[in-house]
Scaffold this active site. Structure first.
Site, PDB file in Angstrom:
ATOM      1  N   GLU A  13       1.009  -1.315  -0.173  1.00 41.14           N
ATOM      2  CA  GLU A  13      -0.115   0.106   0.053  1.00 41.14           C
ATOM      3  C   GLU A  13       0.784   1.473  -0.088  1.00 41.14           C
ATOM      4  OE1 GLU A  13      -3.342   0.411   2.769  1.00 41.14           O
ATOM      5  OE2 GLU A  13      -2.233   2.329   3.454  1.00 41.14           O
ATOM      6  N   ALA A  47     -10.633  10.414   2.324  1.00 40.05           N
ATOM      7  CA  ALA A  47     -12.262  10.474   2.312  1.00 40.05           C
ATOM      8  C   ALA A  47     -12.768  11.776   2.127  1.00 40.05           C
ATOM      9  CB  ALA A  47     -12.388  10.046   4.026  1.00 40.05           C
ATOM     10  N   ARG A 103     -15.551   2.885   3.985  1.00 34.00           N
ATOM     11  CA  ARG A 103     -16.563   3.724   4.575  1.00 34.00           C
ATOM     12  C   ARG A 103     -15.575   5.099   4.591  1.00 34.00           C
ATOM     13  NH1 ARG A 103     -18.238   4.427  10.523  1.00 34.00           N
ATOM     14  NH2 ARG A 103     -16.056   5.233  10.539  1.00 34.00           N
ATOM     15  N   ALA A 120     -19.263   0.785   4.253  1.00 28.92           N
ATOM     16  CA  ALA A 120     -18.789   0.334   3.199  1.00 28.92           C
ATOM     17  C   ALA A 120     -19.467  -0.736   2.671  1.00 28.92           C
ATOM     18  CB  ALA A 120     -17.547  -0.508   3.773  1.00 28.92           C
ATOM     19  N   GLN A 176      -6.401  -4.424   8.902  1.00 30.25           N
ATOM     20  CA  GLN A 176      -5.948  -3.206   9.612  1.00 30.25           C
ATOM     21  C   GLN A 176      -4.799  -3.808   9.951  1.00 30.25           C
ATOM     22  OE1 GLN A 176      -5.049  -0.534  10.096  1.00 30.25           O
ATOM     23  NE2 GLN A 176      -7.028   0.530  11.017  1.00 30.25           N
TER      24      GLN A 176
HETATM   25  P1  FAD Z   1     -17.362   0.045   7.775  1.00 33.18           P
HETATM   26  O1  FAD Z   1     -17.533  -1.234   7.060  1.00 33.18           O
HETATM   27  O2  FAD Z   1     -18.614   0.857   7.116  1.00 33.18           O
HETATM   28  O3  FAD Z   1     -17.456  -0.246   9.218  1.00 33.18           O
HETATM   29  C1  FAD Z   1     -17.294   0.841  10.002  1.00 33.18           C
HETATM   30  C2  FAD Z   1     -17.901   0.645  11.416  1.00 33.18           C
HETATM   31  O4  FAD Z   1     -19.494   0.482  11.085  1.00 33.18           O
HETATM   32  C3  FAD Z   1     -17.492  -0.518  11.958  1.00 33.18           C
HETATM   33  O5  FAD Z   1     -17.414  -0.551  13.396  1.00 33.18           O
HETATM   34  C4  FAD Z   1     -18.477  -1.669  11.526  1.00 33.18           C
HETATM   35  O6  FAD Z   1     -18.505  -2.760  12.267  1.00 33.18           O
HETATM   36  C5  FAD Z   1     -19.676  -1.057  11.564  1.00 33.18           C
HETATM   37  N1  FAD Z   1     -20.535  -1.172  10.555  1.00 33.18           N
HETATM   38  C6  FAD Z   1     -20.369  -1.511   9.299  1.00 33.18           C
HETATM   39  N2  FAD Z   1     -21.614  -2.041   8.542  1.00 33.18           N
HETATM   40  C7  FAD Z   1     -22.694  -1.861   9.292  1.00 33.18           C
HETATM   41  C8  FAD Z   1     -24.138  -2.033   9.434  1.00 33.18           C
HETATM   42  N3  FAD Z   1     -24.640  -2.492   8.290  1.00 33.18           N
HETATM   43  N4  FAD Z   1     -24.667  -1.864  10.604  1.00 33.18           N
HETATM   44  C9  FAD Z   1     -24.010  -1.530  11.563  1.00 33.18           C
HETATM   45  N5  FAD Z   1     -22.768  -1.134  11.891  1.00 33.18           N
HETATM   46  C10 FAD Z   1     -22.046  -1.293  10.685  1.00 33.18           C
HETATM   47  N6  FAD Z   1      -9.621   5.228   5.287  1.00 33.18           N
HETATM   48  C11 FAD Z   1      -9.375   6.315   4.218  1.00 33.18           C
HETATM   49  O7  FAD Z   1      -9.969   7.549   4.598  1.00 33.18           O
HETATM   50  N7  FAD Z   1      -8.748   5.873   3.115  1.00 33.18           N
HETATM   51  C12 FAD Z   1      -8.266   4.950   2.831  1.00 33.18           C
HETATM   52  O8  FAD Z   1      -7.572   4.612   1.848  1.00 33.18           O
HETATM   53  C13 FAD Z   1      -8.091   3.923   3.553  1.00 33.18           C
HETATM   54  N8  FAD Z   1      -7.470   2.742   3.595  1.00 33.18           N
HETATM   55  C14 FAD Z   1      -7.770   1.589   4.630  1.00 33.18           C
HETATM   56  C15 FAD Z   1      -7.235   0.589   4.131  1.00 33.18           C
HETATM   57  C16 FAD Z   1      -7.351  -0.666   5.195  1.00 33.18           C
HETATM   58  C17 FAD Z   1      -6.803  -1.873   4.713  1.00 33.18           C
HETATM   59  C18 FAD Z   1      -7.943  -0.297   6.312  1.00 33.18           C
HETATM   60  C19 FAD Z   1      -8.009  -1.581   7.183  1.00 33.18           C
HETATM   61  C20 FAD Z   1      -8.487   0.743   6.530  1.00 33.18           C
HETATM   62  C21 FAD Z   1      -8.510   1.941   5.502  1.00 33.18           C
HETATM   63  N9  FAD Z   1      -9.045   3.108   6.061  1.00 33.18           N
HETATM   64  C22 FAD Z   1      -8.931   4.028   4.913  1.00 33.18           C
HETATM   65  C23 FAD Z   1      -9.791   3.446   7.186  1.00 33.18           C
HETATM   66  C24 FAD Z   1     -11.037   3.116   7.201  1.00 33.18           C
HETATM   67  O9  FAD Z   1     -11.868   4.065   6.235  1.00 33.18           O
HETATM   68  C25 FAD Z   1     -11.547   3.456   8.548  1.00 33.18           C
HETATM   69  O10 FAD Z   1     -11.074   2.243   9.493  1.00 33.18           O
HETATM   70  C26 FAD Z   1     -13.005   3.523   8.747  1.00 33.18           C
HETATM   71  O11 FAD Z   1     -13.477   3.836  10.118  1.00 33.18           O
HETATM   72  C27 FAD Z   1     -13.968   2.109   8.558  1.00 33.18           C
HETATM   73  O12 FAD Z   1     -14.032   1.896   7.472  1.00 33.18           O
HETATM   74  P2  FAD Z   1     -14.716   0.342   6.718  1.00 33.18           P
HETATM   75  O13 FAD Z   1     -14.602   0.408   5.221  1.00 33.18           O
HETATM   76  O14 FAD Z   1     -14.306  -0.562   7.551  1.00 33.18           O
HETATM   77  O15 FAD Z   1     -16.159   0.899   7.347  1.00 33.18           O
END
Ligand code: FAD
Length: 285
Positions: A13, A47, A103, A120, A176
């Site tokens: 990455e 974001a 997300r 997400a 993560q």
């Molecule tokens: P989600 O999957 O939406 O989860 C967020 C929270 O909501 C979690 O607690 C989850 O359990 C909860 N949740 C999800 N779906 C539901 C539902 N249907 N109902 C109730 N609760 C729910 N951030 C950036 O801005 N840019 C990047 O390029 C970036 N790259 C990343 C790469 C990796 C490998 C990782 C692990 C993280 C990255 N992040 C990045 C950070 C990420 O955007 C944050 O960690 C963010 O807080 C969560 O993203 P997510 O896609 O896991 O969200």
């Protein structure tokens, strides 16, 4: 001994440089990273779309110059369905067909989402339903959190979230960063028991200074790995600190490969030397 080697898929990455002057250094690092045959190189995304142009510039470079597949991170926080669809279409128009659907995080001070895509999983669904996209997109990866997402109340909830993303069409999870192999293995076991069958790629970051450690703990919400923290703080010498970070991560790579992880994803921090030392020391490259 680690399994040998080119059989182990690796990926990296990188992020768009904060200033244009740093782009040549990143391009050089990408060329060197490419020399070990990564499966893909992913590029982070600000974001809210703050880095669309810069992310695309890095992705184009990977597309044109390296043999690795460019994989674009995209976030959906604060965007409408229409905006998200246009964003994906823009990337597809550049020949980018592999994505990490996220997300993203709300800007500090924001109390609620103002977009239409709350999680997400909504972006994964949207990607799969785009009328003009190749179906299914080549790869829709998603994030996974072996030690729990900071907003999550239980690891079961994190597993449930990952399962929902798989059901919506995700075909890869990238974790993560984490500091202990058993945390990954326990999460994978829980996820498998719950019905997750997509590969869960461990994401590792070699940490080479106490300052970097503090920063990533703040950003990720992970707990402090005491032994690593003490080892990094026990010396002021940067070469010794680098060796500490490389040793720690190389040991994890060996353990993960021996435990059957589907590959190794390294957060390269836009530099090649440290992550390549990790791969060399673990015998993976
Ligand atoms: P989600 O999957 O939406 O989860 C967020 C929270 O909501 C979690 O607690 C989850 O359990 C909860 N949740 C999800 N779906 C539901 C539902 N249907 N109902 C109730 N609760 C729910 N951030 C950036 O801005 N840019 C990047 O390029 C970036 N790259 C990343 C790469 C990796 C490998 C990782 C692990 C993280 C990255 N992040 C990045 C950070 C990420 O955007 C944050 O960690 C963010 O807080 C969560 O993203 P997510 O896609 O896991 O969200």
């Amino acid at each position: 001994m680690a399994q040998s080697t080119d059989a182990v898929a690796v990926s990296f990455e990188v992020y768009p440089p904060r200033s244009p002057e740093k782009m040549p250094d990143l391009q050089e690092s990408i060329r060197v990273l490419d020399s070990v045959g990564p499966e893909f190189i992913s590029v982070t995304f600000g974001a809210g779309g703050s880095s669309t142009r810069d992310s695309l510039e890095v992705l184009r470079f990977i597309r044109d110059v390296s043999s690795a597949t460019p994989l674009a991170h995209l976030t959906c926080v604060g965007t409408t369905r229409q905006e998200a669809a246009e964003l994906v279409a823009t990337f597809l128009g550049e020949g980018i067909t592999q994505f990490l659907a996220l997300r993203g995080d709300l800007p500090e001070g924001a109390l609620e989402h103002h977009g239409e895509l709350e999680h997400a999983v909504d972006l994964v669904t949207l990607m799969n339903e785009l009328p003009d996209a190749p179906k299914p997109l080549e790869r829709i990866a998603v994030a996974a959190f072996p030690n729990g997402h900071p907003e999550s109340h239980s690891l079961d909830h994190d597993v449930e979230t990952l399962l929902r993303k798989q059901e919506a069409g995700a075909n890869l999870a990238i974790t993560q960063l984490f500091f202990y192999t058993e945390h990954y293995l326990e999460f994978v076991e829980k996820a498998h028991s719950a019905g997750v069958n997509i590969p869960i790629l461990p994401g590792l970051m070699p940490i080479t200074s106490p300052g970097r450690l503090n920063r990533v703990l703040e950003l990720s919400g992970e707990s402090r790995p005491t032994e690593l923290s003490e080892a990094l703080s026990s010396t002021e010498d940067s070469a010794t600190r680098e060796a500490v970070g490389v040793d720690w991560t190389a040991r994890m790579v060996t353990e993960l490969v021996n435990a059957g992880a589907p590959g190794i994803h390294l957060y390269a921090f836009n530099q090649h030397r440290t992550v390549l030392s990790v791969l060399e020391q673990s015998g993976v490259r």
